[in-house]
Design an enzyme around this catalytic site. Structure first.
Site, PDB file in Angstrom:
ATOM      1  N   GLY A 105       0.723  -1.178  -0.025  1.00 46.11           N
ATOM      2  CA  GLY A 105       0.025  -0.248  -0.125  1.00 46.11           C
ATOM      3  C   GLY A 105       0.916   1.330  -0.098  1.00 46.11           C
ATOM      4  O   GLY A 105       2.068   1.104  -0.268  1.00 46.11           O
ATOM      5  N   ASN A 106       0.422   2.416   0.258  1.00 46.27           N
ATOM      6  CA  ASN A 106       1.024   3.416   0.373  1.00 46.27           C
ATOM      7  C   ASN A 106       0.419   4.437   1.559  1.00 46.27           C
ATOM      8  O   ASN A 106      -0.733   4.258   1.954  1.00 46.27           O
ATOM      9  CB  ASN A 106       1.267   4.502  -0.904  1.00 46.27           C
ATOM     10  CG  ASN A 106      -0.291   4.508  -1.590  1.00 46.27           C
ATOM     11  OD1 ASN A 106      -1.044   5.560  -1.022  1.00 46.27           O
ATOM     12  ND2 ASN A 106      -0.359   4.121  -2.785  1.00 46.27           N
ATOM     13  N   HIS A 107       1.221   5.791   1.637  1.00 52.16           N
ATOM     14  CA  HIS A 107       0.623   6.570   2.688  1.00 52.16           C
ATOM     15  C   HIS A 107      -0.579   7.492   2.590  1.00 52.16           C
ATOM     16  O   HIS A 107      -0.971   8.287   3.256  1.00 52.16           O
ATOM     17  CB  HIS A 107       1.934   7.242   3.328  1.00 52.16           C
ATOM     18  CG  HIS A 107       2.899   6.576   4.064  1.00 52.16           C
ATOM     19  ND1 HIS A 107       2.888   5.757   5.273  1.00 52.16           N
ATOM     20  CD2 HIS A 107       4.269   6.351   3.620  1.00 52.16           C
ATOM     21  CE1 HIS A 107       3.838   5.193   5.330  1.00 52.16           C
ATOM     22  NE2 HIS A 107       4.826   5.515   4.297  1.00 52.16           N
ATOM     23  N   ALA A 166      -3.767   7.529  -5.219  1.00 49.62           N
ATOM     24  CA  ALA A 166      -2.396   6.983  -5.314  1.00 49.62           C
ATOM     25  C   ALA A 166      -2.572   5.670  -5.463  1.00 49.62           C
ATOM     26  O   ALA A 166      -2.439   4.517  -4.742  1.00 49.62           O
ATOM     27  CB  ALA A 166      -1.474   7.247  -3.927  1.00 49.62           C
TER      28      ALA A 166
END
Ligand code: CTP
Length: 400
Positions: A207-209, A275
Site C-alpha cells: 500500500g502507500n501512505h 495514489a
C-alpha cells in the site's frame, strides 16, 4: 445578486454590532430575504428595532418573544441558505467552538446545516490570543468560512487585526460563493481518492501512505458547487458529509479500475487523485505466507493505468485531470504525464514543503494545462486547494 436567497444574520456583543445595520441593508439591496438574531449583549450595542426595520422581519434575541411565544430555532436554521455571524465576539466564538447553546443564536447555529460564515470583531490581543486562534481553527475544521478581520484602528485606540470586515465586502464574498455554488449544477463528477491495497496473502498487502484527504476535499468542493459526485475511494477512515457525494469503496487498483470505467462514460468531469499502486503481486497466496530462512522475493506485475485508460476513451466534452507526485524534474515529468495520458490538466503535488503531502492538511500544487501554462499556488489547506482545482474545471467548462 442574491435574489431569492435567505440570509440569516447573527449579531453578537461587540462594538462592531453597529455595522450589522449596514450589513442588513446591503443584503436587502442585493435582493436577499434577511432575518436577524441577536445575543442579549448585542442588544446593548444596537437595538433590535433598528435591525427589524432594515430587515423587514421580526428580530429574535431570546427563546421567547415578549408575548410568551416560543421562537423555533430549528425552523429558522432550516430557512437559511446562509448563516453569517457578524460581528462575532470572542465569547460567542468560544461557545460555538465548544457546542454551548445557552441563547437563541447558539441553538440556531447548532441546528444550521447551511454554510456558516463568521466575521470576528474584537480587540487586537483578544484576536491574537491562543484560545481565540484555537477556536477559529475549530470552526474552520467544522467547514465554516472565516471572513478575516481587517487591520486598522480599533475602538480601543489600538491599531492592528480585529476590525470586522466591511459589510459591503462581506456581502460581496458571500454573493461570489453563492454564484459559484450553482456552477456545476447537474454536472456528474468522478473523483478518486486514497491508496489502493494490493494483497500479498490474506493478512498482508502493498500500500502507500495516502490518507484520501485531498480527494475527499475535491469531492466535497465539487458537491458544494452543485455537482453530483461519485467518489471512488481506496481504504480510508475519512467520512463524507455532503449527501450529493456517493461513495464507492474499493480496495485494489483492479477494483478501482472497474469502478472508474463504469462511472467515467457518464461523467462530465473526472479528477483522479488516488495514489494507485503501480504494481501488484503476481499471485496472491491463499494461506498466510510463513517465515522461512533467508531472503524472500516477491514478483510484481504492473497494474492497469486507470487514468491512461480513461484518457484513451475520453470524449471531447469531458474534462479529465490527474495528479502527479514527483521528486525530480517535477514540472517536466508532470507535463509529460499530461500528454501521455491525454489529460486536460495535471495537478503537480509538492513533496518539498513542510506540512504538504500525504496525511497533512495542507498542500502546495501547480496546475499544468494542455496549453503548457503553469499556475503555481501557495501552500494552502487542502480545502482551499480543492477549490482551486474545482475552479480550474469550471473555467474549462466555461470555455467549452
Ligand atoms: N494512476 C492511475 N492508475 C495507475 C497509476 C496511477 O490512474 N495504475 C493515476 C493517479 O491517480 C494519478 C496519476 O495517474 O492521477 C499519476 O500517478 P503517478 O503515480 O504520479 O504516475 P505514474 O503514471 O504511475 O508514473 P510514476 O509512478 O512512474 O511517476
Amino acid at each position: 445578486m442574491l435574489e431569492g436567497k435567505n440570509i440569516l444574520i447573527g449579531v453578537t456583543g461587540s462594538i462592531a454590532a453597529y455595522k450589522a445595520a449596514e450589513l442588513t441593508r446591503f443584503f436587502i439591496k442585493a435582493g436577499a430575504r434577511v432575518k436577524v438574531i441577536m445575543t442579549t449583549s448585542a442588544c446593548d450595542f444596537i437595538t433590535p428595532l433598528t435591525l427589524s426595520v432594515l430587515s423587514k422581519n421580526k428580530v429574535l434575541a431570546d427563546f421567547y418573544s415578549p408575548g410568551g411565544e416560543w421562537n423555533n430555532h430549528v425552523e429558522l436554521a432550516s430557512w437559511a441558505d446562509v448563516f453569517v455571524i457578524a460581528p462575532l465576539s470572542a465569547n460567542t466564538m468560544a461557545k460555538m467552538a465548544n457546542g454551548i447553546s445557552d441563547n437563541i443564536l447558539l441553538t440556531t447555529y447548532l441546528s444550521a446545516a447551511c454554510p456558516v460564515y463568521f466575521a470576528p470583531a474584537m480587540d487586537l490581543e483578544m484576536y491574537r490570543h491562543t484560545a481565540t486562534q484555537k477556536n477559529i481553527a475549530t470552526l474552520l475544521s467544522a467547514g465554516h468560512k472565516l471572513i478575516p478581520p481587517g487591520n486598522g484602528e480599533l475602538a480601543s485606540g489600538l491599531t492592528g487585526e480585529g476590525r470586522m470586515e466591511d459589510p459591503a465586502k462581506i456581502v460581496e464574498i458571500i454573493a461570489a460563493d453563492l454564484l459559484v455554488k450553482n456552477k456545476l449544477l447537474k454536472k456528474k463528477v468522478l473523483v478518486t481518492a486514497g491508496p489502493t491495497y494490493e494483497s500479498i496473502d490474506p493478512v498482508r498487502f502493498i500500500g502507500n501512505h495516502s490518507s484520501g484527504k485531498m480527494g475527499f476535499a475535491i469531492a466535497e468542493a465539487m458537491a458544494g458547487c452543485g455537482a453530483e459526485v461519485s467518489l471512488v475511494s481506496g481504504p480510508s477512515s475519512l467520512k463524507i458529509l455532503n449527501p450529493s457525494v456517493k461513495r464507492h469503496n474499493v480496495t485494489s487498483a483492479e477494483e478501482m479500475y472497474e469502478a472508474c470505467m463504469n462511472f467515467f462514460p457518464g461523467s462530465d468531469i473526472a479528477v483522479m487523485c488516488a495514489a494507485v499502486a503501480d504494481y501488484k503481486p503476481a499471485s496472491v497466496s491463499e494461506a498466510k505466507i510463513k517465515k522461512s530462512e533467508g531472503s524472500m522475493e516477491l514478483r510484481l506485475l504492473p497494474t492497469r493505468d486507470i487514468l491512461a485508460s480513461m484518457g484513451k476513451i475520453k470524449k471531447k466534452n469531458q474534462i479529465l485531470a490527474g495528479f502527479a507526485l514527483e521528486t525530480e524534474n517535477e514540472e517536466e515529468n508532470a507535463a509529460e504525464k499530461l500528454k501521455k495520458k491525454n489529460l486536460d490538466f495535471i495537478v503537480l503535488n509538492s513533496m518539498k514543503d513542510k506540512g504538504a503531502g500525504f496525511g497533512g492538511d495542507f498542500n502546495k500544487i501547480s496546475i499544468i494545462g494542455r496549453d503548457h501554462k503553469h499556475i503555481r499556488f501557495e501552500l494552502k489547506s487542502k480545502r482551499d486547494v480543492a477549490s482551486d482545482i474545482v475552479n480550474k474545471c469550471i473555467s474549462l467548462l466555461d470555455c467549452a
